[in-house]
Design an enzyme around this catalytic site. Structure first.
Site, PDB file in Angstrom:
ATOM      1  N   ASP A  71       0.854  -1.188   0.000  1.00 18.36           N
ATOM      2  CA  ASP A  71       0.000   0.000   0.000  1.00 18.36           C
ATOM      3  C   ASP A  71       0.894   1.243   0.000  1.00 18.36           C
ATOM      4  O   ASP A  71       1.655   1.464   0.941  1.00 18.36           O
ATOM      5  CB  ASP A  71      -0.849  -0.052   1.273  1.00 18.36           C
ATOM      6  CG  ASP A  71      -2.153   0.681   1.143  1.00 18.36           C
ATOM      7  OD1 ASP A  71      -2.175   1.712   0.460  1.00 18.36           O
ATOM      8  OD2 ASP A  71      -3.146   0.220   1.740  1.00 18.36           O
ATOM      9  N   ASP A  79      -2.882   4.743  -2.364  1.00 19.34           N
ATOM     10  CA  ASP A  79      -3.846   5.392  -1.476  1.00 19.34           C
ATOM     11  C   ASP A  79      -4.297   6.746  -2.057  1.00 19.34           C
ATOM     12  O   ASP A  79      -3.456   7.517  -2.541  1.00 19.34           O
ATOM     13  CB  ASP A  79      -3.135   5.621  -0.129  1.00 19.34           C
ATOM     14  CG  ASP A  79      -4.054   6.069   0.970  1.00 19.34           C
ATOM     15  OD1 ASP A  79      -5.021   5.361   1.259  1.00 19.34           O
ATOM     16  OD2 ASP A  79      -3.802   7.143   1.550  1.00 19.34           O
ATOM     17  N   GLU A 118      -6.864   3.988  -5.304  1.00 17.54           N
ATOM     18  CA  GLU A 118      -8.051   4.343  -4.526  1.00 17.54           C
ATOM     19  C   GLU A 118      -8.452   5.753  -4.935  1.00 17.54           C
ATOM     20  O   GLU A 118      -7.665   6.684  -4.802  1.00 17.54           O
ATOM     21  CB  GLU A 118      -7.741   4.306  -3.032  1.00 17.54           C
ATOM     22  CG  GLU A 118      -8.990   4.557  -2.210  1.00 17.54           C
ATOM     23  CD  GLU A 118      -8.724   5.058  -0.802  1.00 17.54           C
ATOM     24  OE1 GLU A 118      -9.568   4.839   0.068  1.00 17.54           O
ATOM     25  OE2 GLU A 118      -7.665   5.683  -0.572  1.00 17.54           O
ATOM     26  N   HIS A 157     -11.056  -1.596   4.974  1.00 18.70           N
ATOM     27  CA  HIS A 157     -10.797  -1.154   6.356  1.00 18.70           C
ATOM     28  C   HIS A 157     -11.411   0.209   6.671  1.00 18.70           C
ATOM     29  O   HIS A 157     -11.259   0.699   7.780  1.00 18.70           O
ATOM     30  CB  HIS A 157      -9.283  -1.099   6.561  1.00 18.70           C
ATOM     31  CG  HIS A 157      -8.636  -0.109   5.635  1.00 18.70           C
ATOM     32  ND1 HIS A 157      -8.552  -0.317   4.267  1.00 18.70           N
ATOM     33  CD2 HIS A 157      -8.101   1.094   5.853  1.00 18.70           C
ATOM     34  CE1 HIS A 157      -7.980   0.723   3.702  1.00 18.70           C
ATOM     35  NE2 HIS A 157      -7.695   1.597   4.641  1.00 18.70           N
ATOM     36  N   ASP A 158     -12.054   0.827   5.706  1.00 19.75           N
ATOM     37  CA  ASP A 158     -12.689   2.132   5.929  1.00 19.75           C
ATOM     38  C   ASP A 158     -14.212   2.045   5.912  1.00 19.75           C
ATOM     39  O   ASP A 158     -14.886   3.052   6.109  1.00 19.75           O
ATOM     40  CB  ASP A 158     -12.287   3.126   4.827  1.00 19.75           C
ATOM     41  CG  ASP A 158     -10.804   3.428   4.823  1.00 19.75           C
ATOM     42  OD1 ASP A 158     -10.190   3.435   5.902  1.00 19.75           O
ATOM     43  OD2 ASP A 158     -10.254   3.670   3.724  1.00 19.75           O
TER      44      ASP A 158
END
Ligand code: GLC
Length: 550
Positions: free
Chosen positions: A96, A196, A246, A320-321
């Site tokens: 990531d 990200d 993302e 995870h968000d």
């Protein structure tokens, strides 16, 4: 070119996956212990969220050193072993890359604070007095996006937490530094990257107040973002690797460009529009039932729009968000198993590359925390205060957090019915969900009818059937808000997929020649087709998913 249609990615949030050394905090050795479990699911890639040195204000998305491993997660040796362990099992590890910002603990930012002009130019600083905030832009985690540094007489931009300072991508030196990071991890044997919030890296030339919103329209899919991505990809040799960006508040047109192979930017994009259909007036911190019509329309637009323009979607519900999907768009009480399977099938059988977030494959639910002391996430803690300051009662604020908090997905992975769900010997950093005795890996692996077994089947089917990995998609029942239905075609092959999005029974009149189809997959025993009296009718049970094959 890398074939992506038949690949499946599994996402791990290492802090909550498996603790190997008994400190209540997941780690890299813990992941290594579970590689055979992942191999058993037959996933192709493993994306782990950041494990770099970090003060952990945003659980690692605040990177202080891209070349070193946070001791809480382990050592570089552990990382090398993880890469090797993945390679042995033919699983590609994806790292990531948090490149929009660094932690304010990063050496570059510390040098900037110490007055080094060269490093101030690595970030976005603006001169001013304490009462002259450069713009009215808001941080995504609440409050102003600018922080004042009295010693320098300057403000710096942070679109996220105050400890996450935005990098200045206009500066070629910054871009070179970030390419070096990619090369370093690529040389270590990493097989892909997740970038990200990568569509907010390019800021406008002029910074001005946003009179209509929080500023995002000025930097989202910003002026040079495509150029920067092309440069990054070309100069690091990752064009043939799996890369996913993302994308925050992005547009279809931009995602086509990011992911069309001819553009040589990324292999695919995450967009979040389909996960905002339960935001009242666009506000995440509100309570609303999902708008199924809006959800369907988004899938139609994005699936068809990407297909027509040779773009590629990442398919997902969870990360995870995001709160857990079974608690959110399903019914974790009455139809836990049915709705979890239906939601899985509905995205896994679309055109794109599916992502499974740890615990999703066993139907993990939201946390159901009832006290603010149980929360850990910086965004949740900020918004709790904001909600109170807006006049909400504690109970109301907690109810909103219980539905919306990112901590819902960060609870420890439920491995077994043992102490702490088999996640750790010690008290976990965040509480385990009470339902772990019923919902856990050990139990579900033994049950051919479990959610886990259903996910396994979906993965298997994607590898087996070209119609899933390569077929075209066309939506059916477009005006029916309760059913998400589509057809996939590839050469002679055809699949028709029905998903009842509701907890009620649905009867559809369809123009399909039933006799030419057989049931390939479903979450109810009996067939839903009613062929009595030659009627062309289909009855869908609550949250039923039904996949027919020609
Ligand atoms: C992404 C990450 C999220 C993080 C944010 C800032 O949205 O997924 O966890 O807080 O970027 O880095």
């Amino acid at each position: 070119m890398l074939e992506l249609g038949n690949k499946v990615v599994y996402q791990i949030y290492p802090k909550s996956f498996k603790d190997s050394n008994g400190d209540g905090h997941g780690d890299i050795r813990g992941i290594i212990q579970k590689l055979d479990y992942l191999k058993g699911l037959d996933i192709d890639y493993l994306w782990i969220t950041p494990v770099f040195v970090s003060p952990m204000n945003d659980n690692g998305y605040d990177v202080a050193d891209y070349y070193r491993i946070n001791p809480r997660f382990g050592t570089m040796k552990d990382m090398d072993d993880l890469i090797a362990g993945c390679n042995e099992r033919n699983i590609g590890l994806m790292m990531d890359m948090v490149f929009n910002h660094t932690s304010t603990d990063h050496e570059w930012f510390r040098k900037a604070l110490a007055g080094e002009k060269e490093y101030q130019d690595y970030y976005i600083f603006r001169d001013g007095t304490p009462d002259q905030v450069p713009t009215n832009w808001q941080s995504k985690f609440g409050g102003s996006a600018w922080e004042y540094v009295p010693e320098l007489g300057k403000w710096y931009l942070h679109l996220y937490d105050v400890s996450q300072a935005d990098l200045n991508w206009e500066n070629p030196k910054v871009r070179e530094e970030l390419k070096k990071v990619i090369r370093f991890w690529k040389d270590k044997g990493v097989k892909g990257f997740r970038f990200d919030v990568v569509n907010v890296i390019s800021k406008p030339e002029v910074f001005e107040d946003d009179l209509e919103g929080d500023g995002r329209r000025f930097y989202t899919d910003g002026p040079h973002v495509h150029e920067y991505l092309k440069e990054l990809t070309a100069n690091t040799g990752i064009a043939d690797m799996i890369t996913v960006g993302e994308m925050s508040s992005t547009s279809l047109d931009n995602c086509v460009r990011y992911s069309n192979p001819e553009e040589k930017e990324l292999s695919m994009c995450f967009n979040f529009h389909h996960l905002k259909v339960d935001y009242k007036n666009g506000d995440k911190w509100s309570l609303m039932e999902p708008d199924h019509m809006a959800l369907k329309k988004l899938f139609e637009d994005w699936q068809e729009g990407m297909q027509e323009n040779n773009g590629w979607n990442a398919l997902f519900w969870c990360n995870h968000d995001q709160p857990r999907i079974v608690s959110r768009f399903g019914d974790e009480k009455r139809y836990w198993k049915e709705s979890a399977k239906m939601l899985a099938a509905s995205v896994h059988l679309m055109r794109g590359t599916p992502y499974i977030y740890q615990g999703e494959e066993i139907g993990m639910t939201n946390a159901h925390y009832t006290d603010i002391s149980q929360y850990r996430d910086v965004e949740s803690l900020n918004y709790y205060e904001i909600l109170l300051s807006e006049g909400k009662s504690k109970e109301e604020a907690l109810e909103i957090l219980a539905a919306k908090s990112r901590d819902n997905s960060r609870t420890p992975m439920q491995w077994s019915a043992e102490k702490n769900a088999g996640f750790s010997e010690a008290e976990p950093w965040i509480s385990v969900i009470e339902n772990y005795k019923d919902i856990n890996v050990e139990k579900e692996m033994q049950d051919p009818d479990s959610i886990y077994s259903f996910y396994k089947k979906l993965i298997e089917l994607r590898k087996e059937k070209a119609v899933i990995s390569q077929g075209t998609i066309e939506f059916l029942e477009r005006d029916n808000a309760d059913v998400l239905a589509y057809k996939r075609n590839y050469k002679e092959e055809e699949l028709v997929v029905f998903n009842n999005l509701t907890g009620g029974k649905i009867v559809l009149q369809m123009n399909l020649e039933w006799k030419t189809y057989h049931k390939l997959l479903g979450n109810y025993e009996s067939s839903s087709r009613d062929e009595k009296d030659g009627r062309n009718e289909i009855v869908l049970q609550p949250y039923e998913t039904l996949v027919l094959e020609k």
